[in-house]
Scaffold this active site. Structure first.
Site, PDB file in Angstrom:
ATOM      1  N   GLY A   1       0.809  -1.213   0.000  1.00 51.36           N
ATOM      2  CA  GLY A   1       0.000   0.000   0.000  1.00 51.36           C
ATOM      3  C   GLY A   1       0.843   1.265   0.000  1.00 51.36           C
ATOM      4  O   GLY A   1       0.537   2.241  -0.695  1.00 51.36           O
ATOM      5  N   THR A   2       1.904   1.258   0.783  1.00 50.42           N
ATOM      6  CA  THR A   2       2.754   2.449   0.890  1.00 50.42           C
ATOM      7  C   THR A   2       3.363   2.794  -0.465  1.00 50.42           C
ATOM      8  O   THR A   2       3.334   3.961  -0.894  1.00 50.42           O
ATOM      9  CB  THR A   2       3.858   2.217   1.942  1.00 50.42           C
ATOM     10  OG1 THR A   2       3.234   1.944   3.200  1.00 50.42           O
ATOM     11  CG2 THR A   2       4.765   3.425   2.064  1.00 50.42           C
TER      12      THR A   2
ATOM     13  N   ASN B   1      -8.514   4.125   8.070  1.00 51.88           N
ATOM     14  CA  ASN B   1      -8.031   2.975   8.826  1.00 51.88           C
ATOM     15  C   ASN B   1      -8.312   3.058  10.319  1.00 51.88           C
ATOM     16  O   ASN B   1      -8.427   2.052  10.988  1.00 51.88           O
ATOM     17  CB  ASN B   1      -6.528   2.775   8.581  1.00 51.88           C
ATOM     18  CG  ASN B   1      -5.747   4.055   8.627  1.00 51.88           C
ATOM     19  OD1 ASN B   1      -6.023   4.996   7.900  1.00 51.88           O
ATOM     20  ND2 ASN B   1      -4.756   4.110   9.494  1.00 51.88           N
TER      21      ASN B   1
ATOM     22  N   GLN C   1      -7.895  -0.140   3.017  1.00 47.84           N
ATOM     23  CA  GLN C   1      -8.776  -0.657   4.064  1.00 47.84           C
ATOM     24  C   GLN C   1     -10.127  -1.129   3.548  1.00 47.84           C
ATOM     25  O   GLN C   1     -10.810  -1.892   4.228  1.00 47.84           O
ATOM     26  CB  GLN C   1      -9.005   0.401   5.159  1.00 47.84           C
ATOM     27  CG  GLN C   1      -7.831   0.604   6.081  1.00 47.84           C
ATOM     28  CD  GLN C   1      -7.514  -0.616   6.941  1.00 47.84           C
ATOM     29  OE1 GLN C   1      -8.313  -1.542   7.083  1.00 47.84           O
ATOM     30  NE2 GLN C   1      -6.329  -0.628   7.519  1.00 47.84           N
TER      31      GLN C   1
ATOM     32  N   SER D   1      -3.494  -3.303  -0.811  1.00 49.69           N
ATOM     33  CA  SER D   1      -2.396  -4.028  -0.180  1.00 49.69           C
ATOM     34  C   SER D   1      -2.867  -5.427   0.209  1.00 49.69           C
ATOM     35  O   SER D   1      -3.943  -5.578   0.785  1.00 49.69           O
ATOM     36  CB  SER D   1      -1.932  -3.261   1.054  1.00 49.69           C
ATOM     37  OG  SER D   1      -0.980  -4.019   1.768  1.00 49.69           O
ATOM     38  N   ALA D   2      -2.055  -6.460  -0.075  1.00 48.23           N
ATOM     39  CA  ALA D   2      -2.482  -7.845   0.152  1.00 48.23           C
ATOM     40  C   ALA D   2      -2.687  -8.164   1.628  1.00 48.23           C
ATOM     41  O   ALA D   2      -3.626  -8.861   1.990  1.00 48.23           O
ATOM     42  CB  ALA D   2      -1.457  -8.806  -0.455  1.00 48.23           C
ATOM     43  N   HIS D   3      -1.814  -7.620   2.504  1.00 45.58           N
ATOM     44  CA  HIS D   3      -1.878  -8.091   3.896  1.00 45.58           C
ATOM     45  C   HIS D   3      -3.055  -7.522   4.676  1.00 45.58           C
ATOM     46  O   HIS D   3      -3.293  -7.900   5.814  1.00 45.58           O
ATOM     47  CB  HIS D   3      -0.550  -7.849   4.630  1.00 45.58           C
ATOM     48  CG  HIS D   3      -0.303  -6.443   5.088  1.00 45.58           C
ATOM     49  ND1 HIS D   3      -0.526  -6.049   6.383  1.00 45.58           N
ATOM     50  CD2 HIS D   3       0.151  -5.347   4.440  1.00 45.58           C
ATOM     51  CE1 HIS D   3      -0.188  -4.761   6.519  1.00 45.58           C
ATOM     52  NE2 HIS D   3       0.223  -4.320   5.352  1.00 45.58           N
TER      53      HIS D   3
ATOM     54  N   THR E   1      12.233  -7.609 -10.595  1.00 41.37           N
ATOM     55  CA  THR E   1      11.738  -8.984 -10.737  1.00 41.37           C
ATOM     56  C   THR E   1      10.494  -9.154  -9.873  1.00 41.37           C
ATOM     57  O   THR E   1      10.501  -8.809  -8.691  1.00 41.37           O
ATOM     58  CB  THR E   1      12.833  -9.986 -10.326  1.00 41.37           C
ATOM     59  OG1 THR E   1      13.964  -9.750 -11.161  1.00 41.37           O
ATOM     60  CG2 THR E   1      12.364 -11.422 -10.465  1.00 41.37           C
TER      61      THR E   1
ATOM     62  N   CYS F   1       1.240   2.031  12.906  1.00 36.66           N
ATOM     63  CA  CYS F   1       2.528   2.652  12.618  1.00 36.66           C
ATOM     64  C   CYS F   1       2.795   3.854  13.522  1.00 36.66           C
ATOM     65  O   CYS F   1       3.903   4.323  13.622  1.00 36.66           O
ATOM     66  CB  CYS F   1       2.595   3.086  11.157  1.00 36.66           C
ATOM     67  SG  CYS F   1       1.276   2.463  10.152  1.00 36.66           S
TER      68      CYS F   1
HETATM   69  C1  LIG Z   1      -1.954  -0.356   5.948  1.00 42.25           C
HETATM   70  C2  LIG Z   1      -2.321   0.837   5.146  1.00 42.25           C
HETATM   71  C3  LIG Z   1      -1.428   1.362   4.198  1.00 42.25           C
HETATM   72  C4  LIG Z   1      -0.045   0.824   4.003  1.00 42.25           C
HETATM   73  O1  LIG Z   1      -0.034  -0.413   3.343  1.00 42.25           O
HETATM   74  P1  LIG Z   1       1.283  -1.340   3.455  1.00 42.25           P
HETATM   75  O2  LIG Z   1       1.010  -2.466   2.517  1.00 42.25           O
HETATM   76  O3  LIG Z   1       1.351  -1.784   4.897  1.00 42.25           O
HETATM   77  O4  LIG Z   1       2.438  -0.518   3.054  1.00 42.25           O
HETATM   78  C5  LIG Z   1      -1.832   2.437   3.462  1.00 42.25           C
HETATM   79  N1  LIG Z   1      -3.049   2.980   3.630  1.00 42.25           N
HETATM   80  C6  LIG Z   1      -3.930   2.502   4.514  1.00 42.25           C
HETATM   81  C7  LIG Z   1      -5.266   3.148   4.653  1.00 42.25           C
HETATM   82  C8  LIG Z   1      -3.590   1.423   5.322  1.00 42.25           C
HETATM   83  O5  LIG Z   1      -4.463   0.977   6.217  1.00 42.25           O
END
Ligand SMILES: *Cc1c(COP(=O)(O)O)cnc(C)c1O
Length: 404
Positions: A71-72, A155, A183, A203-205, A241, A329
């Protein structure tokens, strides 16, 4: 001890189906997706299949999906990519970006860096609801505005922003429109066409996939300079890659989210509402932060007057319940959350808030357990240091930290 995870907005566990899908790409199908031999073709096919799944989740064309490290990176690629793509001369001598005061730091700190590089930035405020007013965004548009970036779901509060209205306006005014949907993806429907988006981060996680992989949707025809330079991967948008196992994991996570979204959202909403209503019922001087309606079904941000949020997180951790004070964070920093400040909470109120975010593993038994322990914890912390007496909540943190 019983352990209950109520911090899904910080990260989610990997779905077993995702783990299974990823496995062969570590051990057997380890080829470089750019190689022309059999190994490379296997990897390439897997990456392209994942692209189709991610595109399906957000109603994009697969060719519009760019894989990133998360996401970042997606947020940074959007902000810097658009600002760099427009020459200052073409934008009345300078460039202007509009965002909001409640964005994730991945957008906010990128915007601050843009300011340092001479780009003007407007941070549109939000009211006590934690929802931005599209008219405020419209009023902020200037002749040299090159980008509007508004997150889909916040978030910390879970509040959903009126992207469709903003998207329509951005399109009319010819301004590129980005949203951080990290989110919301997998929790509520996300349709890039309906929302009028040119760029979208995920973001996958945060959706039961692996950490360190994400995607940026780039609508066909969007002017964007890359963040990184190297090979010709990802249609020259993102060299390096490919993280094949990670991308496969994101693809499987996206397909699971597509299949289960409606059913899971309804279940999450029921559990969240049960938790929230019972907390408000059983605990005096408790309140919900942010708009209670326009919200993710998974998130509740609660305020307990006279309770130190960090002490609350630690006290609940001692009872096996994992929650948070806001953005993962930002924990450890003494500054109150910028989001809670933006919705008008005092320092003291912001400090006495905690976020509970539910997910796939959350059961009614989990909610019952939290409801069993939370009232006692809040009462205990209030007794350790009644706010009215000494005006500080510091005692609570030191009292509870000793047991931790
Ligand atoms: C977690 C989050 C991110 C960052 O994503 P990462 O994959 O952890 O770098 C960005 N924006 C929001 C709203 C998030 O909750």
């Amino acid at each position: 001890m019983r352990r209950i995870y109520l911090d899904h907005n910080a990260t989610t566990p990997l779905a077993p189906e995702v783990f299974e899908a990823m496995k062969p790409y570590w051990l057997e199908d380890y080829g470089n997706a750019s190689s022309i031999h059999w190994y490379g073709q296997r990897a390439k096919a897997a990456v392209e299949a994942a692209r189709v799944e991610v595109a399906r989740l957000i109603n994009a064309d697969p060719s519009e999906v760019v894989f990133t490290s998360g996401g970042t990176e997606s947020d940074n690629a959007a902000l810097f990519g658009v600002a760099e793509a427009v020459k200052p001369a073409a934008a009345h001598g300078t460039r202007h970006v509009i965002t909001t005061s409640i964005e994730h730091h991945a957008v906010l700190h990128a915007a601050r860096e843009l300011e340092r590089r001479g780009v003007e930035v407007t941070y549109v405020p939000v009211g006590s609801s934690g929802v931005v007013d599209p008219e405020d965004v419209e009023r902020a548009i200037r002749p040299h505005t090159v980008l509007i970036s508004v997150m889909h779901a916040n978030n910390e509060l879970g509040t959903l922003q009126p992207l469709e209205e903003i998207g329509r306006m951005a399109r009319e005014r010819g301004v590129t429109f980005h949203s951080d949907a990290v989110q919301s993806a997998g929790k509520v429907p996300v349709d890039v066409r309906k929302l009028g988006l040119d760029l979208l981060s995920l973001s996958a996680h945060k959706l039961y996939g692996p950490k360190g992989v994400g995607a940026l949707y780039v609508r066909k025809g969007t002017a964007l300079r890359p963040l990184l330079y190297g090979g010709h991967h990802e249609r020259d948008r993102r060299p390096g890659t490919e993280n094949v196992p990670g991308i496969v994991g994101l693809g499987r996570a996206a397909s699971l989210a597509c299949e289960r979204l409606d059913e899971e959202a309804a279940r999450w909403r029921t559990l969240r509402d049960c938790l929230e209503e019972s907390v408000l019922d059983r605990i005096p001087a408790a309140a919900v932060n942010g708009d209670p309606k326009r919200r993710l079904p998974t998130t509740t941000n609660l305020r307990f007057d006279g309770v130190d949020g960090e002490a609350l997180v630690i006290a609940l951790d001692l009872k096996g319940v994992a929650c948070s004070t806001g953005a993962a964070c930002s924990s450890g920093s003494l500054e109150p959350s910028h989001v809670l400040a933006a919705i008008g909470l005092t320092r003291e109120q912001a400090r006495s808030s905690g976020r509970f975010s539910l997910g796939r593993s959350t059961s009614l038994e989990d909610v019952d357990y939290v409801l069993d322990v939370l009232p006692g914890v809040v009462e205990h912390l209030r007794a350790v240091s009644p706010q009215r007496r000494n005006g500080t909540l510091g005692h609570q943190l030191s009292a509870v930290s000793k047991e931790w």
